[in-house]
Write an enzyme that holds these catalytic residues in place. Sequence first.
Site, short mmCIF file in Angstrom:
data_model
loop_
_atom_site.label_atom_id
_atom_site.label_comp_id
_atom_site.label_asym_id
_atom_site.label_seq_id
_atom_site.Cartn_x
_atom_site.Cartn_y
_atom_site.Cartn_z
N ASP A 294 4.36 -22.27 45.09
CA ASP A 294 4.95 -21.55 43.94
C ASP A 294 6.45 -21.82 43.82
OD1 ASP A 294 2.45 -20.51 43.71
OD2 ASP A 294 3.06 -18.41 43.58
N ALA B 76 7.91 -15.88 42.38
CA ALA B 76 8.58 -17.13 42.77
C ALA B 76 9.63 -17.52 41.73
CB ALA B 76 7.56 -18.25 42.91
O1 PMV Z 1 -0.71 -15.12 43.10
P1 PMV Z 1 -0.16 -16.44 42.98
O2 PMV Z 1 -0.33 -17.06 41.68
O3 PMV Z 1 1.24 -16.55 43.45
O4 PMV Z 1 -1.09 -17.37 43.89
C1 PMV Z 1 -0.76 -17.84 45.09
C2 PMV Z 1 -1.62 -19.02 45.41
C3 PMV Z 1 -2.26 -18.97 46.78
O5 PMV Z 1 -2.75 -20.28 47.03
C4 PMV Z 1 -3.40 -17.99 46.81
C5 PMV Z 1 -1.26 -18.60 47.87
C6 PMV Z 1 -0.22 -19.65 48.15
O6 PMV Z 1 0.82 -19.26 48.70
O7 PMV Z 1 -0.41 -20.84 47.87
#
Ligand code: PMV
Length: 324
Positions: free
Chosen positions: A155, A113
């Site tokens: 994110d 992100a």
């Molecule tokens: O892997 P990360 O840190 O980008 O986690 C994403 C977080 C989730 O809740 C699992 C997915 C989301 O899009 O919110």
Amino acid sequence: MKIVSTIAPGKCILFGEHSVVYGYPAIAMAISLYSRCVIENIKEKKIQLVFKNYDKIFEFPDLKTFVLSVPSQFKQVSGCLKIFNEEHGVNFENIKLTLSSSLFPSSGLGSSASIAVALVSAISEFYEKNYDKYEISKIAFQMEKIIHGTPSGIDNTVCTHGNLIFYKKGEFSSLSFPNYLQILVSYTNIAHDTKRAIEAVRAFKNEKPDLSEKIFKEMGKIAETAEKQLLNGNLREIGNLMNENQKYLVELGVSNDTISEIVKIALRNGAYGSKLTGAGLGGCVISLGTKKELKKISRVLKERGFESFLINVDREGVKIESSK
Ligand code: PMV
């Protein structure tokens, strides 16, 4: 010759990962580790992509070839250029894009992100679109969908706007928080796969719809209570809520032995709270406590082979470092 440089912070999720995908509230924090995007004109008529962290340089004669032949790992970037080309009328010719990040990938710290947001912001500035943060986050969200399938949008929102945010169904508000908020991030040494973890939770939801709904609801309530406790600056209570959240993440099946080991070490050595952050099944663990305790935890974890670092909140979000 024009050159634009932007940076965007990474993030960690304090409360509500996974349940946020199903519309429940969550809290995320922008962290003081950044991704950078530099975009500049070059003489030759081609698109050059430099990925510093991977020591990779790609060259393509045009966007069409770029989209067709870039390795899947970098599809997010070609996807971004395609979006700008098709939906925003930008023609990419004779440019060099250089991407780098101090966030290690697949760690739950929002490297994808953060790169997406830095890239969108750089393109917007370079081609004089002057998009505001809301538009930047929206395009970065389109990019996130390319690699994560069904992301919640938390994110790209926090990496764009910075600070601590309370997020629900695409809406967010910035939270005030105590200056003394100290978080230790510890890496499990296991790269995680966000898409896989989201799919595992979806499978759990299909198999046990009532139980999963109950868990998501409880996690949502935890995030709402945490919002109030952050305003009060009650670190012990915030820590307790993190521990409760971790129990639900275990029930959802996204924790693992290594995460549990790190959480246990943190709590045994004085953390107020400790939990996985992000998608889970690897990635990072976050722990809350006083600086003294967190430093001690970091030492103990290092003896066991786990790297940790103290992080600060990024307050600005994405920004243009230079444009000339
Ligand atoms: O892997 P990360 O840190 O980008 O986690 C994403 C977080 C989730 O809740 C699992 C997915 C989301 O899009 O919110």
